[in-house]
Scaffold this motif. Structure first.
Motif, mmCIF file in Angstrom:
data_model
loop_
_atom_site.group_PDB
_atom_site.id
_atom_site.type_symbol
_atom_site.label_atom_id
_atom_site.label_comp_id
_atom_site.label_asym_id
_atom_site.label_seq_id
_atom_site.Cartn_x
_atom_site.Cartn_y
_atom_site.Cartn_z
ATOM 1 N N ARG A 115 0.813 -1.160 0.034
ATOM 2 C CA ARG A 115 0.008 -0.046 -0.064
ATOM 3 C C ARG A 115 1.104 1.359 0.040
ATOM 4 N N LEU A 116 0.303 2.447 -0.537
ATOM 5 C CA LEU A 116 1.003 3.666 -0.665
ATOM 6 C C LEU A 116 0.042 4.710 0.398
ATOM 7 N N MET A 117 0.865 4.973 1.526
ATOM 8 C CA MET A 117 0.109 5.751 2.575
ATOM 9 C C MET A 117 0.475 7.207 2.299
ATOM 10 N N VAL A 118 -0.371 7.941 2.125
ATOM 11 C CA VAL A 118 -0.239 9.501 2.111
ATOM 12 C C VAL A 118 -1.117 10.355 3.070
ATOM 13 N N LEU A 119 -0.708 11.728 3.450
ATOM 14 C CA LEU A 119 -1.511 12.316 4.209
ATOM 15 C C LEU A 119 -2.608 12.831 3.237
ATOM 16 N N LYS A 120 -4.106 13.024 3.906
ATOM 17 C CA LYS A 120 -5.181 13.258 3.272
ATOM 18 C C LYS A 120 -5.046 14.559 2.418
ATOM 19 N N GLU A 121 -4.422 15.637 3.054
ATOM 20 C CA GLU A 121 -4.344 16.875 2.456
ATOM 21 C C GLU A 121 -3.425 16.900 1.211
ATOM 22 N N ASN A 122 -2.521 15.774 1.240
ATOM 23 C CA ASN A 122 -1.595 15.855 0.102
ATOM 24 C C ASN A 122 -1.842 14.714 -0.871
ATOM 25 N N SER A 123 -3.086 14.124 -0.790
ATOM 26 C CA SER A 123 -3.573 12.876 -1.651
ATOM 27 C C SER A 123 -3.343 13.253 -3.290
ATOM 28 N N PHE A 124 -3.437 11.902 -4.016
ATOM 29 C CA PHE A 124 -3.196 12.035 -5.417
ATOM 30 C C PHE A 124 -3.715 10.814 -5.760
ATOM 31 N N SER A 125 -3.953 10.691 -7.128
ATOM 32 C CA SER A 125 -4.430 9.668 -7.925
ATOM 33 C C SER A 125 -3.213 8.707 -8.344
ATOM 34 N N ASP A 179 6.861 12.163 0.944
ATOM 35 C CA ASP A 179 5.496 12.421 0.326
ATOM 36 C C ASP A 179 4.597 11.126 0.219
ATOM 37 N N VAL A 180 5.262 9.975 0.419
ATOM 38 C CA VAL A 180 4.490 8.553 0.432
ATOM 39 C C VAL A 180 5.248 7.405 1.233
ATOM 40 N N ALA A 181 4.587 6.885 2.048
ATOM 41 C CA ALA A 181 5.223 5.797 2.793
ATOM 42 C C ALA A 181 4.353 4.582 2.228
ATOM 43 N N ILE A 182 5.179 3.689 2.158
ATOM 44 C CA ILE A 182 5.019 2.255 1.634
ATOM 45 C C ILE A 182 4.776 1.272 2.953
ATOM 46 N N LEU A 183 3.752 0.535 2.855
ATOM 47 C CA LEU A 183 3.332 -0.348 4.140
ATOM 48 C C LEU A 183 2.877 -1.464 3.353
ATOM 49 N N GLY A 184 2.803 -2.519 4.175
ATOM 50 C CA GLY A 184 2.341 -3.774 3.942
ATOM 51 C C GLY A 184 0.498 -3.476 4.138
ATOM 52 N N SER A 185 0.040 -4.661 3.623
ATOM 53 C CA SER A 185 -1.671 -4.536 3.344
ATOM 54 C C SER A 185 -2.297 -4.150 4.829
ATOM 55 N N SER A 186 -1.596 -4.900 5.741
ATOM 56 C CA SER A 186 -2.373 -4.545 7.224
ATOM 57 C C SER A 186 -1.489 -4.031 8.269
#
Length: 256
Positions: A115-125, A179-186
């Motif tokens: 998963r790609l985790m972001v801050l809501k205010e910096n979300s993108f497609s 800008d983005v944090a990579i995390l596992g699914s859960s």
């Protein structure tokens, strides 16, 4: 005569079964397996003991192979270094062209949605890897997310910010250092409750709808270990297990 025939046949079957069992015992090994210590749900430490989908799968597979799998979960870069020296196998390992030169790989053991985790205010497609161009992306030191991602990092299209744990990665995201944090699914739900700052800002985080990839993970051994017989035993059991409901039941225990 007929009774004697069946008695002799039964004795033969019992003898054959005993020989098969003896053969399995003769080939059984105690195999050290390295993995990451904070890769929930695949491998992680729970009160200092190995836990997760993969140790649970290996415990089940051990009943078929006769091999004993002893897990040593460490910071990821160190786990890779230990396996590269031939001290044991490694799990949660992504297959790429460079690693295939140095390791023998099993059948795929488990598929993890990255998963790609972001801050809501910096979300993108996010739809393709090119959507990450120019962004600072945080991920575990020593990790690979496939040849295309690795090439984008090597060519500086993606700016890498590596670390050794998920708490620091999410804090960097919260503080605007990545800008983005990579995390596992859960991973997020478990990680965020371990730190007061992250928990207080839990609602500011957002997982992008599309995963970076659905990453098949493998067991691998450095080629100098010459572990192909053990891999063959492992693969035979894994393939059979995947066809059963038992595989899904084990995986579902660690799904969130």
């Amino acid at each position: 005569m007929k009774t004697m025939f069946f008695t002799d046949r039964l004795k033969t079957l019992i003898l054959c079964a005993g020989l098969i069992l003896l053969c399995q015992v003769c080939h059984a090994e105690n195999i050290v397996i390295y993995g990451g210590d904070s890769f929930d749900p695949q491998t992680y430490l729970d009160n200092g003991k190995p836990a997760g989908v993969i140790p649970a799968l290996f415990a089940r597979i051990s009943k078929d192979t006769g091999d004993t799998y002893t897990f040593k979960l460490l910071p990821w870069k160190r786990a890779i270094a230990e396996s590269a020296q031939g001290k044991g196998g490694i799990v949660s390992f992504t297959l790429n062209a460079e690693r295939a030169k140095n390791y023998d790989f099993s059948e795929p053991t488990y598929q993890n949605k990255v998963r790609l985790m972001v801050l809501k205010e910096n979300s993108f497609s996010f739809n393709t890897l090119a959507d990450l161009n120019g962004l600072v992306v945080g991920f575990p030191l020593g990790s690979s997310f496939g040849d295309a991602f690795d090439a984008a990092v090597a060519n500086k299209k993606i700016i890498a910010e590596t670390d050794t744990n998920q708490v620091s990665r999410l804090k960097k995201l919260l503080l605007g250092r990545i800008d983005v944090a990579i995390l596992g699914s859960s991973s997020f739900q478990k990680v965020v409750v371990t730190d007061p700052l992250l928990l207080a800002n839990k609602d500011r985080f957002k997982a992008l709808p599309n995963p970076l990839l659905e990453d098949w993970l493998y067991l691998a051994f450095a080629k100098q270990m010459q572990m192909k017989p053990a891999l063959e035993r492992f693969n035979k059991s894994l393939i059979a297990l995947k066809k059963s409901k038992e595989y899904d039941a084990i995986v579902s225990q660690y799904s969130h």
